[in-house]
Motif scaffolding. Structure first.
Motif, PDB file in Angstrom:
ATOM      1  N   TYR A   1       0.848  -1.139  -0.027  1.00 62.06           N
ATOM      2  CA  TYR A   1      -0.177  -0.024  -0.013  1.00 62.06           C
ATOM      3  C   TYR A   1       0.911   1.073   0.202  1.00 62.06           C
ATOM      4  CZ  TYR A   1      -3.605  -3.409   1.242  1.00 62.06           C
ATOM      5  OH  TYR A   1      -4.505  -4.320   1.264  1.00 62.06           O
ATOM      6  N   VAL A   2       1.901   1.216  -0.911  1.00 56.13           N
ATOM      7  CA  VAL A   2       2.695   2.282  -1.145  1.00 56.13           C
ATOM      8  C   VAL A   2       2.824   2.771  -2.362  1.00 56.13           C
ATOM      9  CG1 VAL A   2       4.131   1.967   1.145  1.00 56.13           C
ATOM     10  CG2 VAL A   2       4.944   1.082  -1.128  1.00 56.13           C
ATOM     11  N   HIS A   3       3.264   3.960  -2.921  1.00 57.20           N
ATOM     12  CA  HIS A   3       3.648   4.271  -4.096  1.00 57.20           C
ATOM     13  C   HIS A   3       4.862   3.570  -4.812  1.00 57.20           C
ATOM     14  CE1 HIS A   3       4.280   7.288  -7.795  1.00 57.20           C
ATOM     15  NE2 HIS A   3       2.938   7.506  -7.261  1.00 57.20           N
ATOM     16  N   TYR A   4       4.629   3.584  -5.947  1.00 60.07           N
ATOM     17  CA  TYR A   4       5.577   2.679  -6.791  1.00 60.07           C
ATOM     18  C   TYR A   4       6.867   3.252  -6.583  1.00 60.07           C
ATOM     19  CZ  TYR A   4       8.172   1.106 -10.924  1.00 60.07           C
ATOM     20  OH  TYR A   4       9.099   0.218 -11.700  1.00 60.07           O
ATOM     21  N   LYS A   5       7.184   4.669  -6.508  1.00 62.10           N
ATOM     22  CA  LYS A   5       8.353   5.182  -6.341  1.00 62.10           C
ATOM     23  C   LYS A   5       8.852   4.934  -5.096  1.00 62.10           C
ATOM     24  CE  LYS A   5       7.788   8.853  -9.920  1.00 62.10           C
ATOM     25  NZ  LYS A   5       7.971  10.494  -9.880  1.00 62.10           N
ATOM     26  N   THR A   6       8.014   4.974  -4.011  1.00 63.79           N
ATOM     27  CA  THR A   6       8.454   4.637  -2.732  1.00 63.79           C
ATOM     28  C   THR A   6       9.241   3.137  -2.622  1.00 63.79           C
ATOM     29  OG1 THR A   6       6.687   6.013  -1.737  1.00 63.79           O
ATOM     30  CG2 THR A   6       7.770   4.255  -0.441  1.00 63.79           C
ATOM     31  N   ALA A   7       8.413   2.206  -3.203  1.00 62.45           N
ATOM     32  CA  ALA A   7       8.826   0.930  -3.344  1.00 62.45           C
ATOM     33  C   ALA A   7      10.336   0.913  -4.177  1.00 62.45           C
ATOM     34  CB  ALA A   7       7.699  -0.133  -4.062  1.00 62.45           C
ATOM     35  N   ALA A   8      10.470   1.529  -5.294  1.00 64.58           N
ATOM     36  CA  ALA A   8      11.558   1.583  -5.884  1.00 64.58           C
ATOM     37  C   ALA A   8      12.882   2.095  -5.008  1.00 64.58           C
ATOM     38  CB  ALA A   8      11.435   2.284  -7.180  1.00 64.58           C
ATOM     39  N   TYR A   9      12.466   3.060  -4.480  1.00 67.23           N
ATOM     40  CA  TYR A   9      13.488   3.788  -3.212  1.00 67.23           C
ATOM     41  C   TYR A   9      13.904   2.997  -2.509  1.00 67.23           C
ATOM     42  CZ  TYR A   9      15.305   6.593   0.450  1.00 67.23           C
ATOM     43  OH  TYR A   9      15.932   7.361   1.144  1.00 67.23           O
ATOM     44  N   ARG A  10      13.043   2.074  -1.769  1.00 64.83           N
ATOM     45  CA  ARG A  10      13.372   1.187  -0.858  1.00 64.83           C
ATOM     46  C   ARG A  10      14.185   0.036  -1.266  1.00 64.83           C
ATOM     47  NH1 ARG A  10       7.734   0.041   2.739  1.00 64.83           N
ATOM     48  NH2 ARG A  10       7.666   2.303   3.459  1.00 64.83           N
ATOM     49  N   ILE A  11      13.980  -0.506  -2.652  1.00 65.65           N
ATOM     50  CA  ILE A  11      14.750  -1.487  -3.096  1.00 65.65           C
ATOM     51  C   ILE A  11      16.396  -0.728  -3.478  1.00 65.65           C
ATOM     52  CG2 ILE A  11      15.168  -2.917  -5.116  1.00 65.65           C
ATOM     53  CD1 ILE A  11      12.961  -4.046  -3.019  1.00 65.65           C
ATOM     54  N   GLU A  12      16.367   0.308  -4.091  1.00 62.60           N
ATOM     55  CA  GLU A  12      17.570   0.760  -4.358  1.00 62.60           C
ATOM     56  C   GLU A  12      18.323   0.922  -2.902  1.00 62.60           C
ATOM     57  OE1 GLU A  12      19.280   5.002  -6.053  1.00 62.60           O
ATOM     58  OE2 GLU A  12      17.254   4.473  -6.449  1.00 62.60           O
ATOM     59  N   LYS A  13      17.782   1.315  -1.769  1.00 58.79           N
ATOM     60  CA  LYS A  13      18.342   1.334  -0.512  1.00 58.79           C
ATOM     61  C   LYS A  13      18.879   0.095  -0.050  1.00 58.79           C
ATOM     62  CE  LYS A  13      19.124   4.055   3.044  1.00 58.79           C
ATOM     63  NZ  LYS A  13      20.070   5.517   3.049  1.00 58.79           N
ATOM     64  N   ILE A  14      17.819  -0.824  -0.211  1.00 56.63           N
ATOM     65  CA  ILE A  14      18.434  -2.026   0.241  1.00 56.63           C
ATOM     66  C   ILE A  14      19.754  -2.692  -0.553  1.00 56.63           C
ATOM     67  CG2 ILE A  14      17.652  -4.561   0.219  1.00 56.63           C
ATOM     68  CD1 ILE A  14      14.875  -3.616   0.653  1.00 56.63           C
ATOM     69  N   THR A  15      19.540  -2.426  -1.659  1.00 53.42           N
ATOM     70  CA  THR A  15      20.911  -2.722  -2.642  1.00 53.42           C
ATOM     71  C   THR A  15      22.181  -2.068  -2.278  1.00 53.42           C
ATOM     72  OG1 THR A  15      19.217  -3.096  -4.471  1.00 53.42           O
ATOM     73  CG2 THR A  15      21.752  -2.891  -4.965  1.00 53.42           C
ATOM     74  N   LYS A  16      21.856  -0.663  -1.785  1.00 54.63           N
ATOM     75  CA  LYS A  16      23.145   0.252  -1.452  1.00 54.63           C
ATOM     76  C   LYS A  16      23.685  -0.610  -0.228  1.00 54.63           C
ATOM     77  CE  LYS A  16      24.513   4.785  -0.451  1.00 54.63           C
ATOM     78  NZ  LYS A  16      24.218   6.162  -0.471  1.00 54.63           N
ATOM     79  N   ILE A  17      22.812  -1.048   0.725  1.00 53.24           N
ATOM     80  CA  ILE A  17      23.123  -1.361   2.076  1.00 53.24           C
ATOM     81  C   ILE A  17      23.681  -2.589   2.344  1.00 53.24           C
ATOM     82  CG2 ILE A  17      22.257  -2.049   4.312  1.00 53.24           C
ATOM     83  CD1 ILE A  17      20.141  -0.057   4.226  1.00 53.24           C
ATOM     84  N   THR A  18      23.114  -3.494   1.261  1.00 54.78           N
ATOM     85  CA  THR A  18      23.765  -4.888   1.344  1.00 54.78           C
ATOM     86  C   THR A  18      24.334  -5.480   0.209  1.00 54.78           C
ATOM     87  OG1 THR A  18      21.753  -5.729   0.016  1.00 54.78           O
ATOM     88  CG2 THR A  18      21.296  -5.518   2.482  1.00 54.78           C
ATOM     89  N   GLY A  19      24.103  -4.832  -1.002  1.00 54.38           N
ATOM     90  CA  GLY A  19      25.123  -5.074  -2.084  1.00 54.38           C
ATOM     91  C   GLY A  19      24.465  -6.299  -2.743  1.00 54.38           C
ATOM     92  N   ILE A  20      23.298  -6.707  -2.475  1.00 52.42           N
ATOM     93  CA  ILE A  20      22.659  -7.866  -3.192  1.00 52.42           C
ATOM     94  C   ILE A  20      22.398  -7.709  -4.769  1.00 52.42           C
ATOM     95  CG2 ILE A  20      20.515  -9.440  -3.440  1.00 52.42           C
ATOM     96  CD1 ILE A  20      20.022  -8.685  -0.589  1.00 52.42           C
ATOM     97  N   ASP A  21      22.815  -8.524  -5.439  1.00 51.11           N
ATOM     98  CA  ASP A  21      22.689  -8.684  -6.958  1.00 51.11           C
ATOM     99  C   ASP A  21      21.542  -9.378  -7.070  1.00 51.11           C
ATOM    100  OD1 ASP A  21      22.817  -8.681  -9.626  1.00 51.11           O
ATOM    101  OD2 ASP A  21      24.658  -9.835  -9.825  1.00 51.11           O
ATOM    102  N   PHE A  22      20.417  -8.689  -7.674  1.00 48.32           N
ATOM    103  CA  PHE A  22      19.184  -9.267  -7.467  1.00 48.32           C
ATOM    104  C   PHE A  22      18.944  -9.965  -9.008  1.00 48.32           C
ATOM    105  CE2 PHE A  22      17.891  -6.125  -4.423  1.00 48.32           C
ATOM    106  CZ  PHE A  22      17.237  -7.028  -3.522  1.00 48.32           C
ATOM    107  N   ASP A  23      19.835  -9.777  -9.803  1.00 46.94           N
ATOM    108  CA  ASP A  23      20.262 -10.784 -11.166  1.00 46.94           C
ATOM    109  C   ASP A  23      20.753 -11.973 -10.815  1.00 46.94           C
ATOM    110  OD1 ASP A  23      18.683  -8.722 -12.507  1.00 46.94           O
ATOM    111  OD2 ASP A  23      20.485  -7.637 -12.975  1.00 46.94           O
TER     112      ASP A  23
END
Length: 563
Positions: free
Chosen positions: A515-537
């Motif tokens: 129940y959040v905006h698309y841009k909010t979800a995208a921002y959070r995933i970007e933040k997660i990637t920056k903290i963890t370094g996870i390669d989702f591919d």
């Protein structure tokens, strides 16, 4: 003439002359017709002799002596001689062992001691005879008092008579039904029928139009009258160890009246005693059974002889096929330290499990219920999985009816052959039980109530670990950084990561679920990637993250109460 009769007393011969008893026949003891009648009672238990004063007319269908031997019957007859009874009124028709021999002994007793024996047709009511005799002896108030004492003594004798066949409640209801000439039944607080006589029916529903009524005598109980296909009198009785029971009289033959309430009150006293006795016996048996099951489940049986003895006492086959199930609950509304509430909740759970699992032995283990279930060796895994999940749903539904905040969960061990192998299935059931909450988070419905150990897959290996530091070795370093992230949005980021993976890395669906905006979800995933370094591919790296999320949930469960 009236004064003379009162002075002389009411005799057996005068009783025979009553118009109401025109179908009664004298079959023995004619020389005792002048005996004075001082009272009347029904023999519904052999020990009733202890409760009579002498001079009574005794009413019997010999059913109280149905199982006693001929020698025991002679002893009871000799006791009657000492009390100098006025007469016996006999009704034949009930199935009684050695009935002809016992009646012959009664006739010999009658002729020897000059005590008349009268025979009435089977359909004739004993209570009508009792009322007729009492009307001659007492005024209305004294009649009620005497009737109360008579019925009370009958039920007291019945309650105190040893019952080796477990039919105490049924016997009390049978006597009451004969006294009031209507079918009766008793129900527990859940409206489940505990026992009934013929014609009473096995269902009870308190109607909205049920009205209180006064029984015409002092009572500590609540009386209700309700109409339906058959009018009913419902008596609510509070118990010491149950919330309440309901004694229900169906007015099939005649309306419920004051004399009936007197008999019902005496029957309730006997029922309370019988329920108390049964409860005490059940608690003792449960404690005994719990001790045996605890030793077997925890591998504390040290010899085949001891194992054979324990399985014999428990009533299970030593070489049977079994599964162990561990049930527990979480109460989302009660305080964590409310021990009394947890005990009460666990008792409710135990009752629900007992109602829905057949061929099972149940062991209360603090706030968990451990079940040893006998199963078929050739039953497939899929068949059993469907069966246990259906049972878990039924138990959940019953528990929810009691308290909607209770959430049931169950862990199931693998099938084992032989009681000696139960500790293995028990260990697996506990591990599966601990994994239920984790499985709920990773399953599609998010609400898994039952988990089979055999369904844990790779997580069986993790269940062997009980050291948090060792578990952390299975968590990717990047995911550990996310869990150690101290800023307030950490929890939002973890939930977003779980949802993102569950939705196959679809940002639109992730945003919808959160129940959040698309841009909010995208921002959070970007933040997660920056903290963890996870390669989702990277599929392998994503799989490792998924496993790491489950491991973190397991660590949380190890560090708190599970129920």
């Amino acid at each position: 003439m009236l004064a003379e009769r009162l002075k002389m007393g009411f005799s057996v011969e005068e009783l025979l002359q009553a118009e109401e008893l025109k179908d009664v026949k004298l079959i023995s003891g004619e020389r005792g017709l002048d005996r004075e009648i001082k009272g009347v009672t029904i023999i519904e238990a052999p020990d009733i002799v202890k409760f009579i004063d002498g001079g009574e007319v005794l009413l019997t269908g010999l059913y109280a002596f149905r199982s006693c031997t001929v020698e025991e019957f002679k002893v009871y007859i000799n006791e009657l001689t000492r009390k100098s009874v006025s007469a016996l009124i006999l009704k034949r028709g009930r199935k009684v062992e050695n009935a002809d021999t016992k009646i012959h002994l009664l006739l010999e007793f009658s002729e020897t001691h000059g005590i008349p024996i009268l025979e009435v047709p089977f359909e004739f009511s004993f209570r009508d005879i009792m009322s007729l005799i009492m009307e001659h002896l007492f005024n209305e108030e004294v009649t009620r008092l005497k009737y109360f004492k008579t019925t009370y003594d009958n039920f007291a004798a019945l309650a105190l008579t040893p019952d080796s066949k477990g039919k105490g409640i049924e016997n009390i209801l049978d006597v009451l039904a004969k006294l009031i000439r209507n079918p009766v039944a008793v129900f527990n607080q859940n409206m489940s029928c505990l026992a009934s006589t013929d014609g009473a029916g096995g269902e009870l529903k308190i109607r909205k139009d049920a009205v209180p009524f006064e029984p015409g005598t002092y009572s500590n109980y609540t009386y209700l009258k309700q109409n339906g296909e058959v009018s009913q009198c419902v008596i609510q009785v509070k118990m010491s160890f149950r919330e309440k029971i309901y004694l229900v009289v169906s007015e099939v033959n005649q309306p419920f009246n004051t004399m009936d309430s007197i008999a019902a009150e005496s029957a309730i006293t006997a029922l309370r005693f019988e329920f108390s006795r049964q409860y005490a016996v059940t608690e003792l048996e449960k404690k005994f059974q719990n001790d045996i099951m605890h030793n077997i489940l925890n591998g504390k049986v040290h010899s085949i002889g001891e194992l054979q003895k324990n399985t014999g006492l428990l009533g299970v086959e030593i070489d049977g096929c079994y599964r162990v199930i561990v049930f527990g609950m979480k109460n989302e509304s009660s305080a964590k330290g409310d021990f009394k509430a947890r005990v009460k909740d666990t008792n409710v759970l135990s009752t629900a499990i007992f109602a829905h699992i057949s061929d099972a032995k149940i062991h209360n283990d603090l706030d968990k219920i451990v079940v040893i279930q006998k199963v078929q060796k050739d039953q497939t895994q899929e068949e059993y999985r469907r069966e246990i999940k259906e049972v878990a749903e039924q138990v959940q539904a019953e528990v929810s009816a009691y308290n909607k905040y209770l959430k049931v969960k169950a862990g199931v061990g693998r099938l084992v052959e032989g009681i000696i192998n139960l500790p293995e299935s028990f260990k697996e059931a506990k591990e599966a039980f601990m994994f239920v909450d984790v499985a709920g988070e990773v399953s599609e419905d998010g609400n898994s109530r039952a988990m089979l150990f055999s369904d844990l897959g790779i997580f069986k290996l993790l269940c062997q670990l009980d050291d948090s530091s060792m578990m952390l070795e299975y968590v990717p370093e990047g995911l550990q950084k996310l869990y150690n992230y101290k800023k307030p949005q950490r929890d939002d980021l973890i939930i977003t990561l779980k949802t993102y993976l569950d939705r196959n890395q679809n940002l639109s669906k992730t945003a919808q679920d959160l129940y959040v905006h698309y841009k909010t979800a995208a921002y959070r995933i970007e933040k997660i990637t920056k903290i963890t370094g996870i390669d989702f591919d990277n599929a392998n790296e994503v799989l490792a993250v998924r496993i790491g999320l489950v491991v973190y949930k397991m660590i949380e469960n190890y560090n708190k109460d599970f129920i």
